[in-house]
Design an enzyme around this catalytic site. Structure first.
Site, short mmCIF file in Angstrom:
data_model
loop_
_atom_site.label_atom_id
_atom_site.label_comp_id
_atom_site.label_asym_id
_atom_site.label_seq_id
_atom_site.Cartn_x
_atom_site.Cartn_y
_atom_site.Cartn_z
N HIS A 1 2.88 4.54 -13.21
CA HIS A 1 1.55 5.15 -13.91
C HIS A 1 1.68 5.63 -15.34
O HIS A 1 2.77 6.63 -15.38
CB HIS A 1 0.93 6.11 -13.03
CG HIS A 1 0.46 5.66 -11.51
ND1 HIS A 1 -0.53 4.97 -11.37
CD2 HIS A 1 1.27 5.68 -10.48
CE1 HIS A 1 -0.67 4.62 -10.08
NE2 HIS A 1 0.42 4.95 -9.46
N HIS B 1 2.98 0.65 -1.07
CA HIS B 1 3.75 1.65 -0.13
C HIS B 1 3.94 1.19 1.40
O HIS B 1 5.29 0.92 1.59
CB HIS B 1 2.71 2.86 -0.05
CG HIS B 1 2.31 3.53 -1.47
ND1 HIS B 1 3.07 3.73 -2.45
CD2 HIS B 1 1.07 3.44 -1.97
CE1 HIS B 1 2.35 4.16 -3.72
NE2 HIS B 1 0.99 4.09 -3.11
N HIS C 1 5.18 -0.76 -9.99
CA HIS C 1 4.23 0.15 -9.48
C HIS C 1 4.43 1.61 -10.31
O HIS C 1 5.69 2.21 -9.81
CB HIS C 1 4.24 0.22 -8.04
CG HIS C 1 3.11 1.44 -7.57
ND1 HIS C 1 2.32 1.07 -6.69
CD2 HIS C 1 2.91 2.61 -8.04
CE1 HIS C 1 1.62 2.21 -6.40
NE2 HIS C 1 1.72 2.96 -7.24
N HIS D 1 -3.39 -0.22 -2.60
CA HIS D 1 -2.43 1.14 -2.22
C HIS D 1 -3.04 1.06 -0.51
O HIS D 1 -3.92 1.33 -0.23
CB HIS D 1 -3.15 2.29 -2.95
CG HIS D 1 -3.04 3.50 -2.17
ND1 HIS D 1 -1.79 4.63 -2.45
CD2 HIS D 1 -3.69 3.87 -1.08
CE1 HIS D 1 -1.99 5.51 -1.72
NE2 HIS D 1 -3.05 5.34 -0.71
N LYS E 1 -6.40 -2.54 -9.06
CA LYS E 1 -5.98 -1.80 -8.04
C LYS E 1 -6.93 -0.91 -7.34
O LYS E 1 -7.73 -0.37 -7.80
CB LYS E 1 -5.07 -0.46 -8.82
CG LYS E 1 -4.53 0.46 -8.10
CD LYS E 1 -3.23 0.19 -7.25
CE LYS E 1 -2.96 1.27 -6.38
NZ LYS E 1 -2.23 2.34 -7.22
N ASP F 1 6.36 4.03 -8.29
CA ASP F 1 5.27 5.04 -8.35
C ASP F 1 5.60 6.39 -9.48
O ASP F 1 4.93 7.26 -9.36
CB ASP F 1 4.91 5.67 -7.13
CG ASP F 1 3.54 5.90 -6.90
OD1 ASP F 1 3.03 5.84 -7.65
OD2 ASP F 1 3.11 6.40 -5.78
ZN LIG Z 1 0.78 4.83 -7.32
#
Ligand SMILES: [Zn+2]
Length: 418
Positions: A62, A245, A60, A225, A184, A317
């Site tokens: 970005h 998460h 996970h 998410h 996603k 993340d």
């Molecule tokens: Zn994220």
């Protein structure tokens, strides 16, 4: 051919082997096991290392190229600048031992393509394209007029709002068109978005089901998410593969995850990083407030999931570029320490970042994440034994060697490309 002899071989799944050896034959692993039983490898490059592991996965992350913990920045960064920043981030990740990245919203589909064509030295990237959310949801920038944000969605391709089944289907198809390897969605509100509540569900059951079905036709899984329980349960009911998460995960959620064979990607690193450094780095007040409200519960959820035997994959993340941004690329290996802090053993944390990780891609998963004959030759060597001190992985200087697809990408004394 490359021959890596190690004081300890950690296979990803199963027991470590003392005095182990890994033989790479082109892009695949030819042998992994005790050095005493290894085949002869005349002419092979020989490496003597402290520990050898499968290349790590961040499930996970970005590629967003931001310098602050404030997503409003996405609207003001020039796309060309963002692209240069994420090219560097990809190289940084590779040198930190991450040979694969599941990129859940950002420029990952393009980074992945640049890596395949040899333009950028980086990990294998499995990108989702844009994060999908309803209007006003987590993948919306609430501080701007809505038509600006829609324009931005077309311009930068990192986020997209869609409402109702037909728009959701089109949004999925747009990501597939760009080469997304997964889809996603935001099934709950988030921390970094301004006006939504992390506990509230986002997307209706019908919308989630339509997205999962459309993705499934193309053999893609959906990553959801979710913080709040309503979103977690709705996402599982719709058939998503992974819960990202999972802040308000409880016993019932854990049992539902086991029943669906879903995987949890907790992403503790960003919580810890933003708690410690977010405010000083420009994190907006609304995000600070929401983070404080979820931080302890999020840690608890990891323990609950682990106790129930829910499969956990490591994700961070990270999305920050540069050298000082909190939750930035290169810090990825610290996630394993956080997983250990919240209940996993060191070997379980390593498994979460190696053997378990490809399962977060469903049918798109490569044969990766384990030191086994026939698996992809994505391999790293460390200066110490991470099963004794998991903290070793948090510092990229401890990653002495990296091979991706059998090609040596990092070795002591070699100049860094970044
Ligand atoms: Zn994220």
């Amino acid at each position: 051919m490359e021959r890596i002899e190690a004081d300890i071989l950690i296979p990803g799944r199963g027991e470590p082997i003392l005095d182990g050896c890994v033989v790479l034959d082109g892009p695949t692993i030819a042998y992994a096991g005790p050095t005493a039983e290894a085949p002869a490898t005349p002419g092979a490059g020989i490496y003597r290392v402290a520990a050898v592991l499968p290349g790590l996965w961040d499930c996970h992350a970005h590629f967003m190229g931001v310098f602050t913990p404030d997503l409003a920045e996405l609207a003001t960064n020039a796309p060309a600048l963002t692209a240069m920043r994420v090219a560097r981030d990809a190289a940084v990740a590779l040198r930190a031992g991450f040979t694969s990245v599941r990129e859940v919203g950002g420029l990952g589909v393009w980074v992945g393509r640049a890596v395949v064509e040899g333009t950028v030295k980086g990990p294998n990237v499995f990108g989702a394209g844009a994060v999908l959310s309803p209007t006003g949801g987590h993948a919306d920038l609430h501080m701007y007029p809505v038509h600006w944000v829609c324009d931005l969605a077309d311009r930068i391709g990192m986020l997209r709002q869609c409402d109702g089944v037909p728009e959701c289907l089109r949004a999925v198809r747009l990501q597939l068109r760009e080469g997304a390897r997964l889809i996603k969605v935001c099934a709950s509100g988030g921390v970094m978005s301004q006006v939504d509540d992390p506990i509230h569900q986002q997307f209706s059951h019908n919308e989630l089901r339509a997205i999962v079905e459309e993705a499934g036709q193309a053999e893609r899984i959906v990553a959801a998410h979710c913080h709040g329980k309503p979103g977690i349960m709705a996402a599982l009911e719709a058939g998503v593969r992974t819960i990202e998460h999972g802040t308000y995960l409880d016993d019932e959620c854990a049992e539902a995850m086991l029943e669906c064979d879903a995987v949890l990607v907790p992403t503790r690193l960003i919580v810890e990083e933003f708690l410690a450094y977010g405010a000083a780095a420009g994190m907006p007040d609304y995000a600070q407030r929401k983070l404080l409200a979820v931080a302890d519960r999020h840690a608890e959820a990891i323990g609950i999931a682990h106790e129930h035997g829910v499969r956990i994959a490591a994700g961070t993340d990270v999305g920050g570029s540069g050298t000082t941004t909190p939750a930035r690329w290169g810090q990825n290996g610290a996630e394993l320490g956080y997983l250990v802090k919240h209940g996993l053993s060191a070997l379980e944390a390593i498994e979460a970042a190696t053997a378990t990780a490809p399962s977060t891609l469903g049918p798109q998963a490569p044969q990766s994440g384990q030191l086994q004959p026939g698996y992809d030759a994505d391999v790293i060597a460390l200066s110490g034994d991470p099963s004794v001190d998991i903290g070793i992985l948090a510092d990229p200087t401890n990653v002495t060697h990296v091979w991706r697809g059998g090609e040596r990408m990092k070795a002591p004394g070699e100049l860094s490309p970044v």
